[in-house]
Write an enzyme that holds these catalytic residues in place. Structure first.
Site, mmCIF file in Angstrom:
data_model
loop_
_atom_site.group_PDB
_atom_site.id
_atom_site.type_symbol
_atom_site.label_atom_id
_atom_site.label_comp_id
_atom_site.label_asym_id
_atom_site.label_seq_id
_atom_site.Cartn_x
_atom_site.Cartn_y
_atom_site.Cartn_z
ATOM 1 N N ASP A 59 -2.321 -4.971 0.007
ATOM 2 C CA ASP A 59 -1.985 -6.282 0.593
ATOM 3 C C ASP A 59 -2.822 -6.620 1.828
ATOM 4 O O ASP A 59 -3.185 -7.777 2.033
ATOM 5 C CB ASP A 59 -0.486 -6.384 0.900
ATOM 6 C CG ASP A 59 0.059 -5.199 1.691
ATOM 7 O OD1 ASP A 59 -0.717 -4.328 2.123
ATOM 8 O OD2 ASP A 59 1.287 -5.139 1.865
ATOM 9 N N GLN A 119 0.810 -1.221 0.000
ATOM 10 C CA GLN A 119 0.000 0.000 0.000
ATOM 11 C C GLN A 119 0.846 1.274 0.000
ATOM 12 O O GLN A 119 2.047 1.230 0.286
ATOM 13 C CB GLN A 119 -0.907 0.005 1.229
ATOM 14 C CG GLN A 119 -2.072 -0.961 1.116
ATOM 15 C CD GLN A 119 -3.109 -0.644 2.172
ATOM 16 O OE1 GLN A 119 -3.174 -1.298 3.193
ATOM 17 N NE2 GLN A 119 -3.905 0.378 1.937
ATOM 18 N N HIS A 120 0.196 2.382 -0.298
ATOM 19 C CA HIS A 120 0.719 3.746 -0.109
ATOM 20 C C HIS A 120 1.823 4.193 -1.076
ATOM 21 O O HIS A 120 2.197 5.354 -1.092
ATOM 22 C CB HIS A 120 1.276 3.970 1.313
ATOM 23 C CG HIS A 120 0.389 3.528 2.420
ATOM 24 N ND1 HIS A 120 -0.901 3.982 2.570
ATOM 25 C CD2 HIS A 120 0.607 2.655 3.448
ATOM 26 C CE1 HIS A 120 -1.434 3.411 3.660
ATOM 27 N NE2 HIS A 120 -0.549 2.605 4.193
#
EC number: 2.7.1.17
Length: 495
Positions: free
Chosen positions: A248, A85-86
């Protein structure tokens, strides 16, 4: 077998890419593959990756999984991508990557995040406006950082993608994002499920960023079909449908059957996460709880600790112990490690919220400073952080009959018992430790089925619990663990 329905699940993480082949008819995983990534690390907390590595690893892991399953890639009906992520991936007009991807663990944009948080009115302002408190790891501060450090390059941005969005773009040529992964950008409202374009205009008044945003799609919707050239390169069926994919944690939720209230997933990886499904966006007043959207149509309140097996690993190296010896020493010490308490905040900490903290040992005496107690204290200390987070989730209305454990630490029977006792909840492992890749494959099967209601049946069939791993709390252990946890809380309070 004629009635097999084969799907490919991909998990592109920080360490590497994993691939898995699922037969959705029988619910069996037929084969696995993996390939490693390297990190670009620099001063000031720079953590980046070359996106070309992801494509190579994707290809290698897929070929390996097909070979290990002994199946023909032409039989693959669909695939789905789970991604870290991110992360920030920037493309120009031609679809070329402008610079290495900035990752979730990159802290170089901390000053930019502080300024954006102030602009939003601090933690409470951020919670009110977005439903989450933006943190340095989130995507939004990386955009402001890019603008300030690479202004020329910033002016060439035509597309802003998360890691899994970038892989979907490579597979299909389409730019889109789904709600779960979008929740971790910091420019997305988790209550209304829409981009916060005003925040992007604050970063760049020209409106360029707004036009570079991918289209939002539902979790069960396909991104499209795989491009013929990519299908040939991967050795899979060109008619394979590419599902929305997700972050995830969202895919890990699907891969542990965490798609309705009552289940908690706890991951004992290098960092620790605890999350549970919610049907409504009940945003916690606690800034540490991230109320992300799920990739199954609801929400996924989540807490993340920065120190878990990385902390136990450091202790093992210090004492020169392999995993078996380490676990034996942990088991040899009593609950509470005779008063030795470790605050394992080696990377700073997110839960409890102590970003500038360092690790510390408390309660040492001439008699209790032993290998066994040090080993026990690091496992208890990391697990207390997860208990702290679980209490925050419980205060927000979360109830659970059991905890599903995934990640490297879950393989240790003694650690499972410690988790059960500290949480006072039964724990059980899933048969598949690669929960995110499995979740992606299940999501691909869900998307292919064309029925929004079929996800529960698929999880029922494909997510298998390992009965041998089931560990129940022991009443006298629970009481002793509670005492030790209260000591931990007192030491945390001194920070």
């Amino acid at each position: 077998m004629a009635n097999q329905q084969l799907f490919l699940g991909i998990d592109c993480g920080t360490q590497g890419t994993k691939a898995l082949i699922l037969d959705a008819t029988s619910g069996h995983v037929l084969g696995h593959g993996s390939a490693a990534h390297t990190m670009i690390s620099g001063a000031d907390g720079r953590r980046e990756q070359d996106t070309a590595q992801w494509l190579d690893a994707f290809t290698q892991a897929t070929h390996q999984a097909l070979a290990s399953a002994g199946v023909d890639g032409q039989a693959i009906l669909g695939l789905s991508v789970s991604g870290q992520q991110h992360g920030l991936v920037l493309l120009d007009e031609q679809g070329q990557v402008l610079r290495p991807a900035k990752l979730w663990c990159d802290t170089e944009s901390t000053p930019q995040n502080d300024r954006l948080l102030a602009h939003l009115g601090g933690e409470s302002g951020s919670l009110e406006r977005l439903g989450v408190v933006i943190a340095p790891g989130y995507t939004v501060s990386k955009l402001l950082w890019t603008r300030e450090h690479y202004p020329q390059l910033f002016n060439r941005i035509a597309s802003i993608l998360l890691p899994h969005d970038f892989l979907n773009h490579w597979l299909t040529g389409r730019h889109c994002s789904e709600y779960g992964d979008a929740s971790g950008t910091g420019y997305f409202n988790v209550r209304t499920r829409q981009w916060d374009v005003q925040l992007l205009q604050h970063i760049d008044p020209s409106g360029r960023l707004q036009s570079a945003l991918p289209q939002l799609i539902e979790a069960h919707q396909p991104v499209g079909r795989i491009l013929p050239a990519v299908a040939a390169h991967l050795g899979i069926n060109p008619d394979a449908v590419v599902a929305s994919g997700g972050g995830d944690n969202m895919m890990g939720a699907i891969g542990t059957g965490n798609i309705q209230p009552g289940v908690i997933t706890m991951s004992l990886g290098s960092s620790g996460t605890v999350y549970a499904y919610a049907a409504e966006p009940a945003v916690s007043a606690q800034p540490s709880v991230a109320t992300f959207c799920s990739s199954s149509g609801g929400w996924l309140p989540l807490i993340c600790t920065m120190n878990l097996t990385n902390a136990t690993g450091v202790m093992r190296e210090l004492l020169e112990l392999d995993i078996e010896a380490f676990n034996a020493w942990v088991a040899a010490a009593p609950i509470g490690a005779e008063g030795v308490c470790m605050l394992p905040f080696l990377n700073g900490e997110r839960v409890p919220a102590l970003p500038h903290a360092t690790g510390s040992l408390f309660g040492l005496t001439t008699t209790n400073l032993t290998r066994a107690n040090l080993c026990r204290a690091v496992v208890e200390g990391t697990t207390f952080g997860l208990r702290y987070g679980l209490d925050l989730l419980r205060a927000n209305g979360l109830e659970a009959q059991s905890i599903r454990l995934i990640g490297g630490g879950s393989k240790s029977p003694i650690w499972r018992q410690i988790v059960a006792d500290i949480m006072d909840t039964t724990v059980i492992c899933t048969e598949q430790s690669e929960a995110a890749a499995l979740g992606a494959a299940i999501q691909a099967a869900w998307c292919h089925s064309g029925s929004p209601d079929s996800l529960a049946d698929l999880c029922e069939r494909c997510v298998k619990l390992d009965p041998a791993s089931e560990t129940r709390p022991i009443a006298e252990h629970v009481a002793a663990s509670q005492k030790a946890y209260e000591c931990y809380q007192q030491y945390v309070a001194t920070l």
